[in-house]
Design a protein around this motif. Sequence first.
Motif, PDB file in Angstrom:
ATOM      1  N   ASP A 406       1.133  -1.158  -0.607  1.00  0.00           N
ATOM      2  CA  ASP A 406      -0.229   0.305   0.129  1.00  0.00           C
ATOM      3  C   ASP A 406       0.558   1.091   0.619  1.00  0.00           C
ATOM      4  OD1 ASP A 406      -1.760   2.177   0.022  1.00  0.00           O
ATOM      5  OD2 ASP A 406      -2.710   1.658   1.606  1.00  0.00           O
ATOM      6  N   VAL A 461      -4.393   9.717  -5.416  1.00  0.00           N
ATOM      7  CA  VAL A 461      -4.692   9.133  -4.259  1.00  0.00           C
ATOM      8  C   VAL A 461      -4.936   9.518  -3.365  1.00  0.00           C
ATOM      9  CG1 VAL A 461      -4.469   6.861  -5.102  1.00  0.00           C
ATOM     10  CG2 VAL A 461      -3.005   7.629  -2.829  1.00  0.00           C
ATOM     11  N   ARG A 464      -9.152   9.084  -2.072  1.00  0.00           N
ATOM     12  CA  ARG A 464      -9.118   7.369  -1.212  1.00  0.00           C
ATOM     13  C   ARG A 464      -9.020   7.421   0.106  1.00  0.00           C
ATOM     14  NH1 ARG A 464      -4.386   3.414  -0.199  1.00  0.00           N
ATOM     15  NH2 ARG A 464      -4.687   3.674   1.665  1.00  0.00           N
ATOM     16  N   GLU A 465      -9.916   6.390   0.229  1.00  0.00           N
ATOM     17  CA  GLU A 465     -10.632   6.057   2.218  1.00  0.00           C
ATOM     18  C   GLU A 465     -10.159   5.003   2.276  1.00  0.00           C
ATOM     19  OE1 GLU A 465     -11.198   8.490   4.531  1.00  0.00           O
ATOM     20  OE2 GLU A 465     -12.042  10.354   3.290  1.00  0.00           O
ATOM     21  N   GLY A 467      -7.035   6.984   3.664  1.00  0.00           N
ATOM     22  CA  GLY A 467      -6.240   7.517   3.322  1.00  0.00           C
ATOM     23  C   GLY A 467      -5.077   9.031   4.372  1.00  0.00           C
TER      24      GLY A 467
END
Length: 571
Positions: A406, A461, A464-465, A467
């Motif tokens: 990630d 990103v 993003r969640e 995040g």
Amino acid sequence: MVSLKSEGFTELVADVAQVARSSRDAAVVTKIALTLDGRLGEDIGSAALTAADQVLVELLRGPGIHLDTAVAAGDNTDNTGDRLFLTRTGRLAVRLDGVEGPDEAFPLGGVRWGDVDPAEVKARARAEHDRTTRAVAALHAELVAQPEAEVHARLKRIEHAIVHMAPVLIYVDERVYTNLTKFGTLPGKSLSATHARSLFNRLRATPVADWDPVDACFVACTDVLLMSGPPVRLEEFNGTQLDVDTLRGFLVERIGTYGGAPLPGGTTLRQLEGLAVRCAALRKQTVSGGDSTPYRVINGLNLHKSEHLLPTPAVLGDAPEAVMARLAEFFGVDSPVDTRIADMPPLFTELAARLVDAPAPDGFTTAFESVLHAFVTTAAEAFDADVAMSRGPETFDPLRTEHEIDPLGLGTGDFYCCVAPRQAFVERFREFKPGLTRALAAYSARMRFNTWHYLPSTLGVVEREPGRDDWFFAPTMPDVASWSDQHHTGHVAFGVRYAIRVPFGIDYDGRALPGLYDLRLMRTSLPAFTVGELRGAIATALLLKQLYQAMSAHEPKVVDFGKSWYERFHG
């Protein structure tokens, strides 16, 4: 022992005030204060003045007006007259008729007007102040007339930009809007977005009609400014006044710079928004053409950043001779100076293929890391930079659209920064080598942090969640900076006074990754870098970009350039 530490901004302003108080000539004192004793352009120093103070300072710079420095030194208890101050943020301020000075400001002296009629002077200043008050009130009234949801959307846009960019310091009349100090009311550097002292939280909880008109002016003008270009456009008003007149003039000037027809524009909020939209469209058209490169000139004293355009370097000869010679060594063949940089990828592709299987020279883990270090070292020598630097990710897997690691879980240690000193900088530490490795490791650590800081924006990103909130917009514009060692703790500690930064990205896994890499040049002392050197650095960075682009096909892992590596390599 060699020390690179500089005095920092607070001490510098105190020193400037002391120098200013050494003269009784009001013209001399005002010039020292406006320029911070020659460190700042008079135009920028003057742009920080309130409209009323501009009238007063214009008169103070005339002949026959003196200052009573006893008032400044506190030896005279008569503080009921007209006085000059230098604020902690470096702005010259005038106070009439004993009005209290700015908080924690340095007094410069009491004004002795000589043959000038003080009553006439003050009437002109008050008239200008009243005009400013009316303009601010009109802008406030426009916001009051809008639906509350629309006004709150403005707050959200501004807050989002400020939280994710470098420090802001903007004046609206006498008020300072900043997130630079612990006393600031803007979120970002010292204040969280959820803090009760945040300007935006306070305004959200208050009916727009009850806002202070100056706050309304800041909100309206800032939102318009953000419409006119990238979020960092806001930094072009750092250290200056932001109001209707200055904003309109700025937008008209920018439209002309981008090749647009002169527009008279207006001063209503909707008219300003029309100028901003036109400005943004023309800028996008200019930048996308590729013939011109936008860059910024930065003065770290007041954080002012002004955008300019220069012809984009196109041929190998736009880079320094030493860089061309180094490339000839890498390629095993000379390239003519008129070789188009855009036509050189095949040479870099062949080089990358050789580096993958080449043995690592002593001191390096891979041949690529050796070539990268040699290129950056050449840049340091070619530009007479104390050090040159280039940062990036240690591995490529987190950059893939489908990744096993990630990217938002990475830490600063998952990135590298190759820092290479020129020989003259190394010689400064001849008697204390640990000082050299400490400085180089510190530079490297800070730049590793920067890559991590930009990563969500680089990868696209940010929404993003789950995040990360602690990110900055990925940089896209080159810049040349002076006095960059004033506010940033690390820059103060290691003397990063003059700098060039050329950020760039590569294409990887089917998408562009802006700001993933960069080339930086740094000097701890004069001379400052020139725009000509910046153009050469851009050409050099375009070549370095091609090396990174070619190597990305092989996804090399970079493990050198950490603290222990610098200790081994330079110890």
